[in-house]
Design a protein around this motif. Structure first.
Motif, short mmCIF file in Angstrom:
data_model
loop_
_atom_site.label_atom_id
_atom_site.label_comp_id
_atom_site.label_asym_id
_atom_site.label_seq_id
_atom_site.Cartn_x
_atom_site.Cartn_y
_atom_site.Cartn_z
N SER A 137 13.69 -14.40 -4.78
CA SER A 137 14.32 -13.87 -3.80
C SER A 137 13.37 -13.37 -2.67
CB SER A 137 15.09 -12.46 -4.57
OG SER A 137 14.03 -11.63 -4.93
N GLY A 138 12.22 -13.32 -2.96
CA GLY A 138 11.21 -13.12 -1.81
C GLY A 138 10.94 -14.00 -0.66
N SER A 139 11.06 -15.56 -1.40
CA SER A 139 10.75 -16.74 -0.75
C SER A 139 11.83 -17.59 -0.13
CB SER A 139 9.93 -17.28 -1.46
OG SER A 139 10.62 -17.85 -2.75
N ALA A 140 13.06 -17.09 -0.41
CA ALA A 140 14.23 -18.05 -0.06
C ALA A 140 14.54 -18.28 1.37
CB ALA A 140 15.50 -17.45 -0.92
N LEU A 141 14.39 -16.86 1.89
CA LEU A 141 14.47 -17.42 3.54
C LEU A 141 13.79 -18.28 4.05
CD1 LEU A 141 15.01 -13.50 4.24
CD2 LEU A 141 17.01 -15.25 4.64
N LYS A 142 12.39 -18.13 3.67
CA LYS A 142 11.32 -18.94 4.70
C LYS A 142 11.59 -20.40 4.16
CE LYS A 142 8.08 -15.26 5.20
NZ LYS A 142 6.77 -14.73 4.72
N GLU A 209 20.96 -9.95 -4.50
CA GLU A 209 21.60 -10.44 -5.35
C GLU A 209 23.02 -9.67 -5.42
OE1 GLU A 209 20.26 -11.15 -9.50
OE2 GLU A 209 18.52 -11.77 -8.62
N SER A 210 23.14 -8.70 -4.52
CA SER A 210 24.19 -7.81 -4.60
C SER A 210 25.15 -8.31 -3.35
CB SER A 210 23.79 -6.37 -3.89
OG SER A 210 22.67 -5.74 -4.86
N PRO A 211 26.62 -7.89 -3.63
CA PRO A 211 27.49 -8.34 -2.71
C PRO A 211 27.10 -7.92 -1.39
CG PRO A 211 28.61 -7.32 -4.67
CD PRO A 211 26.90 -7.04 -4.55
N LYS A 212 27.86 -8.91 -0.37
CA LYS A 212 27.56 -8.85 1.16
C LYS A 212 28.03 -7.37 1.64
CE LYS A 212 31.73 -11.37 2.45
NZ LYS A 212 32.19 -12.65 3.19
N GLU A 213 28.79 -6.77 1.23
CA GLU A 213 29.39 -5.59 1.71
C GLU A 213 28.22 -4.61 1.21
OE1 GLU A 213 32.86 -8.09 0.85
OE2 GLU A 213 31.06 -7.32 -0.32
N VAL A 214 27.55 -4.68 0.26
CA VAL A 214 26.51 -3.60 -0.29
C VAL A 214 25.36 -4.09 0.69
CG1 VAL A 214 25.08 -2.88 -2.04
CG2 VAL A 214 27.42 -3.23 -2.47
N GLY A 222 15.62 -6.87 -0.21
CA GLY A 222 14.49 -7.48 -0.71
C GLY A 222 14.37 -7.74 -2.17
N SER A 223 13.25 -8.44 -2.61
CA SER A 223 13.07 -8.72 -3.91
C SER A 223 12.55 -7.49 -4.65
CB SER A 223 11.96 -9.74 -4.03
OG SER A 223 10.70 -9.38 -3.37
N THR A 224 12.38 -7.58 -5.91
CA THR A 224 11.93 -6.39 -6.65
C THR A 224 10.67 -5.88 -6.01
OG1 THR A 224 11.14 -7.97 -8.38
CG2 THR A 224 13.03 -6.89 -8.70
N THR A 225 9.86 -6.49 -6.03
CA THR A 225 8.22 -6.32 -5.23
C THR A 225 8.58 -5.70 -4.03
OG1 THR A 225 7.22 -8.18 -6.60
CG2 THR A 225 5.93 -7.11 -4.76
N GLN A 226 9.40 -6.33 -3.15
CA GLN A 226 9.66 -5.89 -1.76
C GLN A 226 10.18 -4.52 -1.50
OE1 GLN A 226 11.95 -9.25 -0.37
NE2 GLN A 226 10.03 -10.24 0.54
#
Length: 322
Positions: A137-142, A209-214, A222-226
């Motif tokens: 989740s922390g690297s997906a965007l890049k 991983e949450s819904p877009k409205e949230v 961000g990821s857990t670490t972020q």
């Protein structure tokens, strides 16, 4: 007092068994606080799934004990095929992994041979082997932005919410698998708005991983670490947190004087305001850790061809994020 003494006795036995087996304990942020504390006290690590696997790979241990869910044990085995990898319970699964069976996923990929296959770390070894890239989740965007810049078409799996977040942030069109995390999907935007009104001073930390409205209501996505880093570094003294409540142990550790509130998952007929804890993660406990160490049960075994292919897709990410 007696329960505390029993727990302490089990912890001491685990530490001794780790030494005797030349084993290291790696724990995810979502397991119980006693397992997280034990992992760090015994020289292991508490982290996200990929860093858990990388820590095991770089350790001198012959055996890696994984406190988490099954795919995390598989990831550890992929990066350390020569080591023995044990999980605490082979029935501890993940809805994202289960929602993406390899046979159906392979057919999905075969229909779009011109697409680069990008899968989230929360997948089986077989799905990782079918992929071109594994991302966190922390690297997906890049990673997705890089592929887009190279003119590549992207096939994404399995988390649709994380996929839609990446799509919204990058503008990249992605062919999307329809999967979701049973914990994060339950966060409710309306309930979160009401909680934000009660705590207007609070920062809002949301896992993608949450819904877009949230996600739209978040100060930090961000990821857990972020999210843990944000809890420590941001100026707010109160945070509303939309991810598995197992993360609160580490958040309180890095920011002991701050207040953390669970984001609501309540809906019609709900019997708790927030039920944000993975039932599979909850299957991990001290007793199972000791039993696994003593018996050698719950070993993760993966076909060598699958390991080789899956390792390639993970290695692309490791090289990219160096």
């Amino acid at each position: 007092m007696q329960n505390i003494e029993i727990e302490q006795s089990i912890e001491n036995s685990i530490k001794e068994a780790l030494k005797q087996n030349n084993a290291t304990l790696v724990a995810h942020y979502y397991v119980s606080s006693d397992l997280q504390a034990l992992a760090e006290e015994s020289g292991g690590i508490v982290s996200d799934s990929l860093e858990m696997a990388r820590f095991g790979q770089n350790s001198d241990a012959d055996t890696i004990i994984v406190a988490g869910v099954k795919f995390m044990g598989e990831t550890a085995k992929i990066l350390s095929p020569e080591k023995r990898v044990l999980v605490l319970d082979t029935e501890a699964n993940c809805s994202l992994d289960l929602s993406c069976p390899i046979d159906e996923f392979s057919k999905f990929c075969d229909q779009k041979p011109d697409h680069v296959v990008v899968v989230y770390a929360n997948t089986s070894a077989e799905v990782k082997a079918r992929a071109d890239w594994v991302v966190t989740s922390g690297s997906a965007l890049k990673v997705v932005q890089k592929l887009h810049d190279e003119g590549k078409k992207v096939l994404w799996a399995p988390d649709k919410h994380l996929g839609h977040y990446v799509q919204s942030m990058t503008g990249v069109e992605m062919l999307m698998w329809d999967g979701a995390c049973i914990v994060h999907e339950e966060f409710k935007a309306e309930g979160l708005k009401r909680l934000m009104e009660i705590h207007p001073e609070a920062g809002v930390l949301v896992h993608p991983e949450s819904p877009k409205e949230v996600i739209a209501l978040a100060d930090i996505v961000g990821s857990t670490t972020q999210l843990i880093n944000a809890a420590a570094s941001r100026p707010e003294n109160t945070f509303i947190v939309a991810t598995d409540n197992g993360i609160f142990h580490k958040m309180k550790e890095v920011a002991p004087h701050k207040k953390f509130i669970e984001a609501p998952t309540m809906g019609e007929g709900a019997d708790c305001e927030s039920c944000a804890h993975c039932g599979w993660m909850a299957m991990n406990n001290l007793e199972k850790c000791l039993d696994t160490l003593n018996t050698g049960n719950n070993e993760i075994l993966i076909n060598n061809q699958i390991i080789d292919k899956a390792k390639n897709s993970i290695q692309r990410l490791l090289d990219f994020t160096k």
